[in-house]
Design a protein around this motif. Structure first.
Motif, PDB file in Angstrom:
ATOM      1  N   SER B  44       0.837  -1.196   0.000  1.00 40.95           N
ATOM      2  CA  SER B  44       0.000   0.000   0.000  1.00 40.95           C
ATOM      3  C   SER B  44       0.875   1.252   0.000  1.00 40.95           C
ATOM      4  O   SER B  44       1.690   1.466   0.895  1.00 40.95           O
ATOM      5  N   ARG B  46       0.077   4.234   0.567  1.00 49.72           N
ATOM      6  CA  ARG B  46      -0.194   5.129   1.700  1.00 49.72           C
ATOM      7  C   ARG B  46       0.555   4.686   2.938  1.00 49.72           C
ATOM      8  O   ARG B  46       1.130   5.499   3.655  1.00 49.72           O
ATOM      9  N   TYR B  49       4.284   5.254   2.408  1.00 48.54           N
ATOM     10  CA  TYR B  49       4.598   6.686   2.521  1.00 48.54           C
ATOM     11  C   TYR B  49       4.612   7.105   3.995  1.00 48.54           C
ATOM     12  O   TYR B  49       5.543   7.765   4.461  1.00 48.54           O
ATOM     13  N   ALA B  50       3.589   6.691   4.718  1.00 47.14           N
ATOM     14  CA  ALA B  50       3.501   7.052   6.137  1.00 47.14           C
ATOM     15  C   ALA B  50       4.707   6.497   6.902  1.00 47.14           C
ATOM     16  O   ALA B  50       5.299   7.182   7.745  1.00 47.14           O
ATOM     17  N   ARG B 214      -3.412  16.551  -1.019  1.00 47.84           N
ATOM     18  CA  ARG B 214      -2.607  15.966   0.065  1.00 47.84           C
ATOM     19  C   ARG B 214      -1.663  16.964   0.713  1.00 47.84           C
ATOM     20  O   ARG B 214      -0.903  16.609   1.611  1.00 47.84           O
ATOM     21  N   ASP B 216       1.035  18.169  -0.416  1.00 47.80           N
ATOM     22  CA  ASP B 216       2.384  17.615  -0.561  1.00 47.80           C
ATOM     23  C   ASP B 216       3.453  18.687  -0.627  1.00 47.80           C
ATOM     24  O   ASP B 216       4.614  18.432  -0.310  1.00 47.80           O
ATOM     25  N   GLU B 246       7.044   7.195  -3.020  1.00 45.29           N
ATOM     26  CA  GLU B 246       5.734   6.748  -2.556  1.00 45.29           C
ATOM     27  C   GLU B 246       4.700   7.870  -2.612  1.00 45.29           C
ATOM     28  O   GLU B 246       3.507   7.630  -2.767  1.00 45.29           O
ATOM     29  N   ARG B 247       5.181   9.102  -2.489  1.00 42.95           N
ATOM     30  CA  ARG B 247       4.280  10.246  -2.606  1.00 42.95           C
ATOM     31  C   ARG B 247       3.654  10.276  -3.993  1.00 42.95           C
ATOM     32  O   ARG B 247       2.447  10.448  -4.150  1.00 42.95           O
ATOM     33  N   CYS B 250       1.102   7.489  -4.262  1.00 38.10           N
ATOM     34  CA  CYS B 250      -0.154   7.856  -3.610  1.00 38.10           C
ATOM     35  C   CYS B 250      -0.997   8.691  -4.566  1.00 38.10           C
ATOM     36  O   CYS B 250      -2.208   8.486  -4.709  1.00 38.10           O
TER      37      CYS B 250
END
Lengths: 128, 488
Positions: B44, B46, B49-50, B214, B216, B246-247, B250
């Motif tokens: 995933s 998300r 990224y987290a 988001r 970003d 990963e950003r 997403c």
């Protein structure tokens, strides 16, 4: 053959951007776009385009009733010209990670393109 | 004679920074290792990224906490019993060995100085990038055609972006991009909207809208600032690159959902790359890499196929390198004449703080002590014996540490010798500032550079005592010619 045009000033660059964006335009067209973002006099834009034509930054097509202006050099040429400029007006420095884009700055290789095409075909087949 | 570098790093703050830098090596490696584990567990975007953001935050937080931990508690004591030095003084005969050993403790200031220089450079680079990004939206731009701005409004509504960002065409941007936080703008290269097929443009706009949604831009600002603190750490750069990749993933996911499926969106991406391929060769403005298009298309269409294995493996040699560096550091420390375990504040107190003023029998007594409790008590007694009775503050102790600090500031040679270890530093600490100083920095009568210090009165010695220091090596190492006090 005239020599290369001088580097455009900041205001001239803005007008050039309009021409790159919209293609060859009349003074009225350019004025319309410029005035979207700031108050601009029609006569100011006219004057600027005339000066730019004299400098050789834009070409003027006088076959129509209202003259049509077009960039004398492609965008990439001007970008290169400005990148070497010590003043580096609009192009100063790289924003690096500060801008976020969908595209990689690096273009895909031929192999990557073929691979993408193959994957899309495969996916479509799988859906049927 | 004060060396600004010495002044900067031979302070409690400079030393705390040195230790924070040292510990950041394993802390960053640990953060990267945990991230590798998470990346192996989930696909995933998300979550990945987290996790990457958490790893970067943890590395930075650990660095800050370590720095705070090593900072002296502040207050009256000044340099007294500051955090342990890397290597304690090799010999107990401080004066004799003063010239020789410049161990790891002396090298630490160099790392700190280099890091400070790098820190300034990287933060300046961040500011420059920020300025460049801001300039990008004000210079060489014009409003996009009405039709496209209305289209962007519709797409914003579909993506649930509260306020549609400004849509600008730019003569400077080479690829579509988002910039700005409070009032974001989407920039596309001038002519892009007219030249590209509408569905491809829409795919790009959806991706950029996902960035806006988001926030970003703010995240990348903070990320750049964090990189500026931990730039010395390769694992942190790797974590940062995972965040960037990963950003984009997403945003791909959000855009694909809004574009009506992965296929439509992936086809648009692939088509866009084909169109670019045909475009004229360009001077590459180095912009944020969104990752290879082929990897992103694969991830969108076949999420179960491995692709990040490569990047995980790429991190492996890096981690090995860090471990090797740490091991090497430890090994080097173990080979030092004074083993690391002895480098506690009490050893330092004996071999540095009071090296010149402690008497031999006091030193012997101190070395026989068994517990820190006894040592602490001894130190109190030590100063008590020298104190002027009936005063609330121990002026002798205060004055001693004042001299110590000022000797470091005045006579230190960064990376070579700490100020207190020099001959001039020793005399300064023991005798205090001289009453008169005569300096001949370029030598006198063809001799080496020299200094003459005059003390009007020295306890237990004659009046008008002169110390002569000669810099025969002409490298700033002023050596005491002969000790006028001992001789008499």
């Amino acid at each position: 053959m005239p020599s290369d045009p001088p580097r455009p000033t900041g205001a001239e660059l803005e007008i050039l951007t309009v021409l790159w964006s919209r293609g060859p335009s009349t003074v009225r067209d350019v004025h319309e776009v410029v005035s979207e973002r700031k108050a601009a006099q029609y006569t100011t834009v006219l004057k600027q385009l005339q000066v730019m034509a004299e400098k050789g930054i834009v070409r003027r097509d006088e076959t129509q009733r209202s003259h049509v202006y077009a960039p004398a050099k492609p965008k990439e040429w001007t970008r290169k010209q400005l990148a070497g400029d010590l003043l580096q007006r609009a192009f100063d420095g790289s924003p690096g990670g500060m801008v976020l884009g969908a595209l990689s700055a690096k273009k895909a290789s031929k192999r990557d393109l073929a691979e993408m095409r193959r994957m899309i075909d495969e996916y479509e087949k799988g859906m049927r | 004679m004060t060396n600004p570098l010495e002044f900067l790093v031979h302070t409690p703050v400079g030393e705390a920074l040195g230790w924070a830098l040292f510990h950041s090596l394993w802390q960053g490696a640990a953060a990267a290792l945990s991230l590798v584990a998470v990346l192996a567990l989930t696909r995933s975007a998300r979550v990945r990224y987290a996790a990457a953001c958490a790893a970067l935050t943890a590395a930075l937080g650990a660095f800050a906490l370590t720095f705070a931990w090593f900072l002296p508690a502040g207050g009256a004591g000044g340099t007294a019993l500051s955090p342990p030095a890397a290597v304690s003084f090799p010999g107990l005969d401080g004066v004799a060995a003063a010239g020789g050993a410049a161990g790891a403790a002396d090298a630490l200031p160099w790392f700190v100085a280099l890091w400070l220089a790098g820190f300034v450079l990287f933060q300046a680079r961040g500011v420059r990038q920020w300025i460049a990004a801001r300039r990008l939206r004000t210079r060489a731009v014009c409003a996009a055609p009405d039709a496209w701005r209305r289209r962007l409004d519709a797409l914003s509504a579909r993506m649930r972006v509260a306020r549609a960002p400004e849509l600008l065409e730019s003569g400077a941007a080479e690829i579509p991009a988002v910039t700005g936080w409070l009032r974001p703008a989407i920039l596309v290269p001038a002519g892009f909207l007219a030249a590209m097929p509408p569905e491809q443009v829409e795919a790009i706009l959806l991706h950029e809208l996902a960035h806006v949604l988001r926030r970003d831009y703010l995240a990348s600002l903070l990320q750049t600032a964090a990189e500026g603190f931990l730039f010395h750490h390769p694992a942190v750069w790797w974590i940062s690159s995972v965040i960037r990749r990963e950003r984009e993933h997403c945003c791909d996911d959000l855009a694909a959902a809004a574009a009506g499926g992965a296929l439509a969106y992936a086809s648009a991406l692939a088509a866009l790359e084909r169109t670019r391929w045909g475009a004229e060769k360009r001077e590459a403005l180095v912009l944020a890499a969104g990752g290879r298009a082929v990897d992103r298309v694969r991830r969108l269409l076949f999420p179960s196929r491995p692709l990040s294995v490569r990047s995980a493996w790429a991190a492996a040699p890096l981690l090995i390198a860090i471990v090797a560096v740490l091991a090497g550091w430890q090994g080097a420390g173990a080979q030092q004449p004074a083993p690391a375990p002895k480098a506690d504040p009490y050893t330092r107190w004996l071999t540095e703080d009071v090296a010149y003023i402690i008497e031999d029998r006091e030193r012997e007594a101190f070395l026989r002590l068994k517990s820190d409790e006894e040592r602490k008590h001894f130190i109190e007694q030590f100063w008590q014996r020298r104190a002027t009775p009936g005063t609330p503050v121990n002026e002798v102790r205060e004055e001693h540490y004042r001299r110590h600090v000022s000797a470091n500031e005045r006579f230190g040679r960064p990376g070579i010798q700490a100020g207190w270890r020099t001959d001039r530093g020793r005399v300064w600490i023991v005798r205090g500032p001289p009453d008169e100083i005569e300096k001949h920095p370029s030598g006198r009568n063809g001799g080496p550079p020299s200094e003459q210090w005059l003390y009007y009165r020295i306890e237990g010695a004659a009046t008008r005592v002169i110390f002569v220091f000669l810099d025969t090596a002409r490298d700033g190492s002023y050596r005491l010619k002969e000790d006028p006090v001992k001789k008499r």
